[in-house]
Motif scaffolding. Structure first.
Motif, mmCIF file in Angstrom:
data_model
loop_
_atom_site.group_PDB
_atom_site.id
_atom_site.type_symbol
_atom_site.label_atom_id
_atom_site.label_comp_id
_atom_site.label_asym_id
_atom_site.label_seq_id
_atom_site.Cartn_x
_atom_site.Cartn_y
_atom_site.Cartn_z
ATOM 1 N N HIS A 92 66.267 11.979 40.256
ATOM 2 C CA HIS A 92 66.604 10.592 40.579
ATOM 3 C C HIS A 92 67.780 10.081 39.750
ATOM 4 O O HIS A 92 68.536 9.226 40.221
ATOM 5 C CB HIS A 92 65.380 9.700 40.398
ATOM 6 C CG HIS A 92 64.336 9.957 41.442
ATOM 7 N ND1 HIS A 92 63.065 9.462 41.327
ATOM 8 C CD2 HIS A 92 64.373 10.645 42.613
ATOM 9 C CE1 HIS A 92 62.357 9.839 42.393
ATOM 10 N NE2 HIS A 92 63.146 10.561 43.174
ATOM 11 N N ARG A 149 63.222 13.102 49.491
ATOM 12 C CA ARG A 149 62.807 12.635 50.813
ATOM 13 C C ARG A 149 61.644 13.411 51.426
ATOM 14 O O ARG A 149 61.294 13.191 52.573
ATOM 15 C CB ARG A 149 63.992 12.614 51.791
ATOM 16 C CG ARG A 149 65.063 11.629 51.404
ATOM 17 C CD ARG A 149 66.057 11.440 52.527
ATOM 18 N NE ARG A 149 67.113 10.549 52.101
ATOM 19 C CZ ARG A 149 68.338 10.951 51.768
ATOM 20 N NH1 ARG A 149 68.650 12.230 51.831
ATOM 21 N NH2 ARG A 149 69.226 10.083 51.387
ATOM 22 N N ARG A 152 69.348 3.606 49.741
ATOM 23 C CA ARG A 152 69.205 2.406 48.915
ATOM 24 C C ARG A 152 68.605 2.869 47.599
ATOM 25 O O ARG A 152 67.788 3.785 47.596
ATOM 26 C CB ARG A 152 68.262 1.406 49.576
ATOM 27 C CG ARG A 152 68.836 0.803 50.858
ATOM 28 C CD ARG A 152 67.753 0.081 51.570
ATOM 29 N NE ARG A 152 66.832 1.123 52.043
ATOM 30 C CZ ARG A 152 65.934 0.964 52.966
ATOM 31 N NH1 ARG A 152 65.774 -0.190 53.524
ATOM 32 N NH2 ARG A 152 65.159 1.951 53.353
ATOM 33 N N GLU A 211 66.359 1.877 44.814
ATOM 34 C CA GLU A 211 64.942 1.977 44.464
ATOM 35 C C GLU A 211 64.040 2.444 45.602
ATOM 36 O O GLU A 211 63.189 3.281 45.384
ATOM 37 C CB GLU A 211 64.453 0.634 43.905
ATOM 38 C CG GLU A 211 63.102 0.701 43.237
ATOM 39 C CD GLU A 211 63.093 1.588 41.988
ATOM 40 O OE1 GLU A 211 62.005 2.081 41.643
ATOM 41 O OE2 GLU A 211 64.137 1.784 41.374
ATOM 42 N N PRO A 212 64.190 1.952 46.831
ATOM 43 C CA PRO A 212 63.252 2.365 47.871
ATOM 44 C C PRO A 212 63.176 3.876 48.100
ATOM 45 O O PRO A 212 62.103 4.404 48.336
ATOM 46 C CB PRO A 212 63.754 1.647 49.123
ATOM 47 C CG PRO A 212 64.435 0.431 48.584
ATOM 48 C CD PRO A 212 65.069 0.891 47.295
ATOM 49 N N ALA A 213 64.290 4.586 48.010
ATOM 50 C CA ALA A 213 64.255 6.037 48.206
ATOM 51 C C ALA A 213 63.456 6.704 47.095
ATOM 52 O O ALA A 213 62.699 7.645 47.341
ATOM 53 C CB ALA A 213 65.670 6.597 48.253
ATOM 54 N N VAL A 216 61.069 5.239 45.330
ATOM 55 C CA VAL A 216 59.665 4.860 45.544
ATOM 56 C C VAL A 216 59.058 5.738 46.627
ATOM 57 O O VAL A 216 57.922 6.190 46.495
ATOM 58 C CB VAL A 216 59.532 3.359 45.896
ATOM 59 C CG1 VAL A 216 58.130 3.034 46.377
ATOM 60 C CG2 VAL A 216 59.882 2.507 44.689
ATOM 61 N N LYS A 217 59.818 6.032 47.674
ATOM 62 C CA LYS A 217 59.313 6.921 48.730
ATOM 63 C C LYS A 217 58.984 8.298 48.162
ATOM 64 O O LYS A 217 57.940 8.870 48.459
ATOM 65 C CB LYS A 217 60.330 7.047 49.854
ATOM 66 C CG LYS A 217 59.855 7.933 50.995
ATOM 67 C CD LYS A 217 60.935 8.120 52.035
ATOM 68 C CE LYS A 217 60.482 8.950 53.202
ATOM 69 N NZ LYS A 217 59.991 10.277 52.865
ATOM 70 N N ALA A 274 53.774 -0.382 44.157
ATOM 71 C CA ALA A 274 54.707 -0.093 45.260
ATOM 72 C C ALA A 274 54.482 1.319 45.794
ATOM 73 O O ALA A 274 54.465 1.541 47.023
ATOM 74 C CB ALA A 274 56.149 -0.262 44.802
ATOM 75 N N CYS A 275 54.274 2.267 44.903
ATOM 76 C CA CYS A 275 54.019 3.663 45.319
ATOM 77 C C CYS A 275 52.687 3.786 46.047
ATOM 78 O O CYS A 275 52.592 4.476 47.059
ATOM 79 C CB CYS A 275 54.035 4.595 44.110
ATOM 80 S SG CYS A 275 55.659 4.763 43.364
ATOM 81 N N ARG A 315 52.945 2.333 49.528
ATOM 82 C CA ARG A 315 53.714 3.232 50.395
ATOM 83 C C ARG A 315 52.897 4.470 50.744
ATOM 84 O O ARG A 315 52.936 4.951 51.873
ATOM 85 C CB ARG A 315 55.009 3.618 49.658
ATOM 86 C CG ARG A 315 55.919 4.492 50.403
ATOM 87 C CD ARG A 315 56.851 3.644 51.229
ATOM 88 N NE ARG A 315 57.644 4.484 52.097
ATOM 89 C CZ ARG A 315 58.925 4.330 52.309
ATOM 90 N NH1 ARG A 315 59.566 3.334 51.755
ATOM 91 N NH2 ARG A 315 59.557 5.124 53.121
#
Length: 120
Positions: free
Chosen positions: A23, A30, A63, A65-67, A69-70, A111-112, A115
């Motif tokens: 990261h 992904r 983006r 943070e969202p990637a 977090v995914k 958040a994790c 998701r």
């Protein structure tokens, strides 16, 4: 698979470092599941190494943070299927982001977890 999870649990510091370095690059896997992490025992006994597999979807995050977090959510979801607990996830996040304060780590965990639940 259970053996893999147990080995990775013992080596969560290596796992956190591997994901943190990925990261920091900045790259998002992904498709980050325990099944895509290979544990190899190096020549000197007691010096295992981790390798990421299945990198065909890896690349710069669309983006920030969202990637990430995914990735973390996918890893958490797969670890839960192998017996990881909430405490295990929080311990991993403390290793992944050692500079973060406790409230930020809990927010990242929530958040994790959200998701990961949505991905089921």
């Amino acid at each position: 698979m259970r053996r893999i999870a147990e080995e990775l649990k013992l080596r969560e510091d290596l796992m956190a470092e591997l994901v943190r370095d990925l990261h920091a690059a900045p790259l998002a896997h992904r498709d980050l599941y325990l099944e895509h992490v290979f544990l190899a025992r190096a020549s000197p006994p007691g010096a295992p190494r981790l390798f990421l597999l299945d990198l065909h979807r890896a690349g710069p995050p669309r983006r920030a943070e969202p990637a990430f977090v995914k990735d973390l959510a996918a890893l958490y979801g797969s670890a839960r299927r192998h017996g990881a607990t909430r405490a295990d996830a929080l311990r991993f996040l403390r290793l992944y982001r050692p500079e973060s304060e406790r409230a930020r780590l809990r927010a990242l965990f929530r958040a994790c977890a959200r998701r990961a639940r949505a991905a089921r």
